[in-house]
Design a protein around this motif. Sequence first.
Motif, short mmCIF file in Angstrom:
data_model
loop_
_atom_site.label_atom_id
_atom_site.label_comp_id
_atom_site.label_asym_id
_atom_site.label_seq_id
_atom_site.Cartn_x
_atom_site.Cartn_y
_atom_site.Cartn_z
N PHE A 175 0.86 -1.19 0.00
CA PHE A 175 0.00 0.00 0.00
C PHE A 175 0.89 1.24 0.00
CE2 PHE A 175 -3.53 2.49 2.34
CZ PHE A 175 -4.02 2.95 1.13
N GLY A 176 1.23 1.68 -1.20
CA GLY A 176 2.19 2.76 -1.40
C GLY A 176 1.88 4.07 -0.69
N PRO A 177 0.61 4.58 -0.75
CA PRO A 177 0.33 5.84 -0.08
C PRO A 177 0.64 5.82 1.41
CG PRO A 177 -1.44 5.28 -1.59
CD PRO A 177 -0.54 4.09 -1.54
N ALA A 178 0.41 4.67 2.06
CA ALA A 178 0.69 4.57 3.49
C ALA A 178 2.20 4.60 3.75
CB ALA A 178 0.08 3.29 4.07
N TRP A 179 2.98 3.93 2.88
CA TRP A 179 4.45 4.00 3.01
C TRP A 179 4.93 5.43 2.83
CZ3 TRP A 179 7.26 0.60 5.29
CH2 TRP A 179 7.00 -0.76 5.20
N ASN A 180 4.37 6.13 1.87
CA ASN A 180 4.77 7.52 1.62
C ASN A 180 4.47 8.40 2.84
OD1 ASN A 180 5.44 9.77 -0.51
ND2 ASN A 180 3.54 10.42 0.43
N ASN A 181 3.27 8.24 3.40
CA ASN A 181 2.89 9.04 4.55
C ASN A 181 3.68 8.65 5.79
OD1 ASN A 181 1.07 10.47 3.03
ND2 ASN A 181 -0.68 9.21 3.58
N LEU A 182 4.03 7.37 5.90
CA LEU A 182 4.89 6.94 6.99
C LEU A 182 6.25 7.62 6.89
CD1 LEU A 182 5.49 5.17 9.45
CD2 LEU A 182 5.99 3.28 7.88
N ALA A 183 6.77 7.71 5.67
CA ALA A 183 8.05 8.38 5.45
C ALA A 183 7.97 9.85 5.85
CB ALA A 183 8.48 8.26 3.98
N LEU A 184 6.85 10.49 5.55
CA LEU A 184 6.67 11.90 5.93
C LEU A 184 6.73 12.08 7.45
CD1 LEU A 184 3.78 12.91 3.50
CD2 LEU A 184 6.09 13.87 3.49
N VAL A 185 6.04 11.17 8.16
CA VAL A 185 6.04 11.24 9.62
C VAL A 185 7.46 11.00 10.15
CG1 VAL A 185 5.17 10.17 11.74
CG2 VAL A 185 3.63 10.55 9.81
N GLN A 186 8.11 9.96 9.62
CA GLN A 186 9.47 9.64 10.08
C GLN A 186 10.43 10.79 9.80
OE1 GLN A 186 9.54 6.01 7.82
NE2 GLN A 186 9.24 4.72 9.64
N ALA A 187 10.26 11.45 8.66
CA ALA A 187 11.11 12.60 8.34
C ALA A 187 10.89 13.73 9.34
CB ALA A 187 10.84 13.08 6.92
N GLU A 188 9.63 13.97 9.68
CA GLU A 188 9.32 15.02 10.66
C GLU A 188 9.94 14.70 12.02
OE1 GLU A 188 7.59 18.02 10.78
OE2 GLU A 188 7.73 17.96 8.59
N LEU A 189 10.03 13.41 12.34
CA LEU A 189 10.61 12.98 13.62
C LEU A 189 12.13 12.87 13.57
CD1 LEU A 189 7.98 10.21 14.51
CD2 LEU A 189 8.31 12.38 15.72
N GLY A 190 12.71 13.14 12.37
CA GLY A 190 14.15 13.04 12.22
C GLY A 190 14.67 11.62 12.08
N GLN A 191 13.75 10.70 11.79
CA GLN A 191 14.13 9.29 11.62
C GLN A 191 14.46 9.04 10.15
OE1 GLN A 191 10.72 7.14 13.17
NE2 GLN A 191 11.02 7.90 15.26
N TRP A 192 15.60 9.56 9.73
CA TRP A 192 15.92 9.61 8.30
C TRP A 192 16.18 8.24 7.69
CZ3 TRP A 192 14.25 13.81 6.29
CH2 TRP A 192 14.21 14.98 7.06
N ALA A 193 16.85 7.36 8.41
CA ALA A 193 17.10 6.01 7.86
C ALA A 193 15.79 5.26 7.66
CB ALA A 193 18.03 5.24 8.80
N GLU A 194 14.89 5.39 8.64
CA GLU A 194 13.58 4.75 8.53
C GLU A 194 12.78 5.36 7.39
OE1 GLU A 194 14.97 5.92 11.25
OE2 GLU A 194 14.72 4.53 12.93
N ALA A 195 12.86 6.68 7.24
CA ALA A 195 12.14 7.36 6.16
C ALA A 195 12.66 6.89 4.79
CB ALA A 195 12.29 8.87 6.29
N ALA A 196 13.97 6.71 4.69
CA ALA A 196 14.55 6.23 3.43
C ALA A 196 14.04 4.84 3.09
CB ALA A 196 16.08 6.22 3.53
N ALA A 197 13.94 3.97 4.10
CA ALA A 197 13.42 2.62 3.87
C ALA A 197 11.95 2.67 3.46
CB ALA A 197 13.59 1.78 5.14
#
Length: 209
Positions: free
Chosen positions: A162-184
Amino acid sequence: MTEPTFANVDEYIAHQKDKLRQAPECGNTHYNLGVAYLSKREFQEAERCFREAMSNSPKMAEAYVQLGGICLERGDMEGCLNFNRQATQIRPFFAVPWGNIGFVLLQLGDSDKAIPALQKAIKYDPNFVQAMATLGSAHFSRGELDDALPLLKKAVELQPMFGPAWNNLALVQAELGQWAEAAASVKKAQESGYDVPQALLDEIAAKAK
């Protein structure tokens, strides 16, 4: 008696029309015919069938939901809301219309009303991935990252493509500074076929080093 198999959707449509000639007031057959037309993106014919289904089976909430979907396809947000609200009046514990109501309200910028509708959708169907992901997006739009994160994580756990959820998860992780997780997460979004915005890809690539 088993349902016959069909080589294509046109054969299925012909079969449903034959059934209607024998029982013209069968709401289920009108509904099935509408779904078939919908699969061919013949929205006018589909709408006519769903309205016939609704007329013959007034408590068929699914027909209201489908009519709401056709409204959404046409950009008629209010029409979509109205049909889905009618569906909830007929079947209050039917998760799908609550999820649709939440989605439309969020698109209209009303997260205050979207969130309770989406919460109801998940209450009535705990594995309703689309509603879960939309609720995560609603919380993200309000800066409620701690509420958004677990919802989006569960959504992708239940539906890994489910691509949109992965994209939005990346946005949240980026906001939290979780860059490695956001990249994944953006990598997973791309693997699902989702078109991740280039600006997000660039930001994550710069920060994830």
